[in-house]
Design a protein around this motif. Structure first.
Motif, PDB file in Angstrom:
ATOM      1  N   PHE A 253      -2.632   2.179   8.528  1.00  0.00           N
ATOM      2  CA  PHE A 253      -2.927   3.583   8.284  1.00  0.00           C
ATOM      3  C   PHE A 253      -1.628   4.273   7.882  1.00  0.00           C
ATOM      4  N   GLY A 254      -1.697   5.126   6.864  1.00  0.00           N
ATOM      5  CA  GLY A 254      -0.489   5.779   6.398  1.00  0.00           C
ATOM      6  C   GLY A 254      -0.727   7.204   5.956  1.00  0.00           C
ATOM      7  N   ALA A 255       0.368   7.920   5.789  1.00  0.00           N
ATOM      8  CA  ALA A 255       0.316   9.306   5.315  1.00  0.00           C
ATOM      9  C   ALA A 255       1.585   9.600   4.545  1.00  0.00           C
ATOM     10  N   ALA A 256       1.466  10.508   3.573  1.00  0.00           N
ATOM     11  CA  ALA A 256       2.622  10.925   2.782  1.00  0.00           C
ATOM     12  C   ALA A 256       2.560  12.433   2.592  1.00  0.00           C
ATOM     13  N   VAL A 257       3.688  13.084   2.842  1.00  0.00           N
ATOM     14  CA  VAL A 257       3.746  14.544   2.725  1.00  0.00           C
ATOM     15  C   VAL A 257       4.931  14.935   1.849  1.00  0.00           C
ATOM     16  N   PRO A 258       4.777  15.960   1.019  1.00  0.00           N
ATOM     17  CA  PRO A 258       5.908  16.428   0.200  1.00  0.00           C
ATOM     18  C   PRO A 258       6.907  17.184   1.065  1.00  0.00           C
ATOM     19  N   VAL A 259       8.185  16.985   0.766  1.00  0.00           N
ATOM     20  CA  VAL A 259       9.220  17.705   1.506  1.00  0.00           C
ATOM     21  C   VAL A 259      10.056  18.599   0.588  1.00  0.00           C
ATOM     22  N   TYR A 260      10.216  18.178  -0.666  1.00  0.00           N
ATOM     23  CA  TYR A 260      10.961  19.011  -1.618  1.00  0.00           C
ATOM     24  C   TYR A 260      10.668  18.528  -3.028  1.00  0.00           C
ATOM     25  N   ARG A 261      10.022  19.373  -3.820  1.00  0.00           N
ATOM     26  CA  ARG A 261       9.683  19.039  -5.190  1.00  0.00           C
ATOM     27  C   ARG A 261       8.986  17.685  -5.258  1.00  0.00           C
ATOM     28  N   ASN A 262       9.589  16.693  -5.938  1.00  0.00           N
ATOM     29  CA  ASN A 262       8.958  15.384  -6.097  1.00  0.00           C
ATOM     30  C   ASN A 262       9.407  14.376  -5.045  1.00  0.00           C
ATOM     31  N   ILE A 263      10.005  14.867  -3.970  1.00  0.00           N
ATOM     32  CA  ILE A 263      10.449  13.995  -2.874  1.00  0.00           C
ATOM     33  C   ILE A 263       9.437  14.079  -1.737  1.00  0.00           C
ATOM     34  N   HIS A 264       9.047  12.917  -1.198  1.00  0.00           N
ATOM     35  CA  HIS A 264       8.028  12.837  -0.167  1.00  0.00           C
ATOM     36  C   HIS A 264       8.499  11.986   1.006  1.00  0.00           C
ATOM     37  N   LEU A 265       7.888  12.234   2.149  1.00  0.00           N
ATOM     38  CA  LEU A 265       8.108  11.422   3.346  1.00  0.00           C
ATOM     39  C   LEU A 265       6.841  10.626   3.618  1.00  0.00           C
ATOM     40  N   SER A 266       6.984   9.318   3.875  1.00  0.00           N
ATOM     41  CA  SER A 266       5.826   8.468   4.160  1.00  0.00           C
ATOM     42  C   SER A 266       5.950   7.840   5.531  1.00  0.00           C
ATOM     43  N   LEU A 267       4.800   7.709   6.209  1.00  0.00           N
ATOM     44  CA  LEU A 267       4.714   7.071   7.527  1.00  0.00           C
ATOM     45  C   LEU A 267       3.586   6.051   7.489  1.00  0.00           C
ATOM     46  N   ASN A 268       3.769   4.936   8.191  1.00  0.00           N
ATOM     47  CA  ASN A 268       2.746   3.893   8.153  1.00  0.00           C
ATOM     48  C   ASN A 268       2.757   3.076   9.443  1.00  0.00           C
ATOM     49  N   TYR A 269       1.560   2.663   9.864  1.00  0.00           N
ATOM     50  CA  TYR A 269       1.418   1.760  11.011  1.00  0.00           C
ATOM     51  C   TYR A 269       0.551   0.588  10.593  1.00  0.00           C
ATOM     52  N   ARG A 270       0.981  -0.636  10.902  1.00  0.00           N
ATOM     53  CA  ARG A 270       0.259  -1.848  10.518  1.00  0.00           C
ATOM     54  C   ARG A 270       0.145  -2.780  11.714  1.00  0.00           C
ATOM     55  N   ASN A 271      -1.037  -3.430  11.858  1.00  0.00           N
ATOM     56  CA  ASN A 271      -1.231  -4.392  12.935  1.00  0.00           C
ATOM     57  C   ASN A 271      -2.154  -5.506  12.452  1.00  0.00           C
ATOM     58  N   TYR A 272      -2.432  -6.470  13.331  1.00  0.00           N
ATOM     59  CA  TYR A 272      -3.173  -7.669  12.945  1.00  0.00           C
ATOM     60  C   TYR A 272      -4.446  -7.826  13.765  1.00  0.00           C
ATOM     61  N   ALA A 273      -5.423  -8.511  13.158  1.00  0.00           N
ATOM     62  CA  ALA A 273      -6.696  -8.805  13.824  1.00  0.00           C
ATOM     63  C   ALA A 273      -7.207 -10.144  13.285  1.00  0.00           C
ATOM     64  N   ASP A 274      -8.456 -10.496  13.634  1.00  0.00           N
ATOM     65  CA  ASP A 274      -9.008 -11.802  13.262  1.00  0.00           C
ATOM     66  C   ASP A 274     -10.329 -11.703  12.521  1.00  0.00           C
ATOM     67  N   PHE A 275     -10.705 -10.532  11.985  1.00  0.00           N
ATOM     68  CA  PHE A 275     -12.074 -10.379  11.493  1.00  0.00           C
ATOM     69  C   PHE A 275     -12.307 -10.937  10.084  1.00  0.00           C
ATOM     70  N   ILE A 276     -11.291 -11.291   9.323  1.00  0.00           N
ATOM     71  CA  ILE A 276     -11.482 -12.026   8.066  1.00  0.00           C
ATOM     72  C   ILE A 276     -10.876 -13.416   8.209  1.00  0.00           C
ATOM     73  N   PHE A 277      -9.561 -13.486   8.376  1.00  0.00           N
ATOM     74  CA  PHE A 277      -8.888 -14.742   8.683  1.00  0.00           C
ATOM     75  C   PHE A 277      -8.217 -14.610  10.039  1.00  0.00           C
ATOM     76  N   GLU A 278      -8.359 -15.615  10.870  1.00  0.00           N
ATOM     77  CA  GLU A 278      -7.749 -15.588  12.196  1.00  0.00           C
ATOM     78  C   GLU A 278      -6.235 -15.745  12.092  1.00  0.00           C
ATOM     79  N   ARG A 279      -5.548 -15.153  13.055  1.00  0.00           N
ATOM     80  CA  ARG A 279      -4.095 -15.239  13.079  1.00  0.00           C
ATOM     81  C   ARG A 279      -3.632 -16.665  13.393  1.00  0.00           C
ATOM     82  N   ARG A 280      -2.757 -17.168  12.527  1.00  0.00           N
ATOM     83  CA  ARG A 280      -2.198 -18.507  12.708  1.00  0.00           C
ATOM     84  C   ARG A 280      -0.734 -18.494  12.262  1.00  0.00           C
ATOM     85  N   ASN A 281       0.079 -19.157  13.027  1.00  0.00           N
ATOM     86  CA  ASN A 281       1.500 -19.307  12.721  1.00  0.00           C
ATOM     87  C   ASN A 281       2.155 -17.964  12.414  1.00  0.00           C
TER      88      ASN A 281
END
Length: 301
Positions: A253-281
């Protein structure tokens, strides 16, 4: 036959080294969001991001979860896109510095591998469709030994690059709603892997979807699902620090907000699960990322 102290010490050392090395199966270049769009000529997107990951949960080739010492990886990554023509975009993804370490070792760092992507638009208007070829050039440290804090005579290789030349080929499509700030990206990718130090690696197949929406004509939010699997059935970790046989499903999940003209700040969180391919190695836990990016637009006459 009785087990001698020296034999027991050797076995424990090998086991300790094995568990330490598993941490490098977490790659600094996960599957990125791909789209069917290419940049307009001379337009660009340039981002400097910082990622933090820490985990003690390792998933074996059989999908069994093991608890180990905490493995931590931090990385400073440059990502850029530039429109050479309206149908051809050059993309660079380069970890400028990667820091790896366990709670039981020192932290070592180094330059990461450069992924250079050449993206061409097959369709532009009604249903944007693109194909991209992305060589990953092994310029990072393929051997980077971290000294153990427990025993002076022990060390483990925690490379910042995998030492292997490989090529990602990606087909992606996108669409957006004409009367709403909503977009969808879909992609499939094939990673042709080669070898390092005489050891060959299995090719990989990836897929993903991304949905994005602009809130109040100001803040972009997005969610993604990425998945990766190996073409071959890997039964033995021939070189565990290179990620051979790694499989996973990730969500972010992520978000991006403008801070000045064409400059932006981005935030993101990523994690893992097993619902398509199971976690291995792979080590599994959340990755927190933040970055600053600049968008270069061409003013319409």
């Amino acid at each position: 036959m009785p087990v001698s102290n020296n034999m027991l010490k050797t076995v424990l050392t090998v086991l300790y080294t094995f568990l330490l090395g598993l941490g490098c199966c977490f790659t600094t270049l996960p599957l990125l969001a791909q789209s069917g769009w290419t940049k307009v000529k001379t337009e660009g997107f340039y981002q400097l991001g910082y990622n933090h990951f820490s985990s003690d949960a390792y998933f074996t080739l059989d999908g069994e979860e093991l608890k180990t010492n905490d493995f931590t990886q931090n990385s400073l990554v440059f990502y850029g896109e530039y429109g050479v023509t309206d149908k051809f975009t050059v993309i660079a993804n380069w970890p400028l510095q990667v820091w790896n370490g366990f709670s039981s070792t020192e932290t070592v760092s180094g330059l990461g591998d450069l992924r250079l992507e050449l993206k061409h638009a097959l369709l532009k208007k009604h249903l944007p469709l693109s194909i991209a070829i992305a060589p990953e050039i092994p310029i990072g440290k393929a051997n980077n030994f971290a000294q153990s804090k427990l025993n002076d005579f022990e060390s483990i290789n925690l490379p910042s690059g995998d030492g292997e030349f490989n090529i990602w080929t990606t087909l992606a499509t996108s669409f957006s709603l004409p009367n709403a700030p909503l977009y969808v990206n879909l992609f499939g990718t094939y990673n042709f892997r080669t070898q390092y130090d005489g050891i060959s690696f299995s090719d990989q197949i990836g897929l993903g979807i991304e949905l994005g929406y602009k809130i109040a004509d100001l803040v972009w939010v997005n969610s993604r699902i990425n998945a990766l699997t190996s073409v071959d059935d890997i039964e033995v970790i021939t070189d565990f620090v290179r990620g051979d046989g790694t499989e996973y499903t990730s969500y972010s999940f992520g978000a991006a907000v403008p801070v000045y003209r064409n400059i932006h700040l981005s935030l993101n969180y990523r994690n893992y699960a097993d619902f398509i391919f199971e976690r291995r190695n792979i080590y599994s836990a959340g990755t927190f990322s933040f970055g600053v990016y600049y968008v270069r637009k061409i003013e319409k006459p």
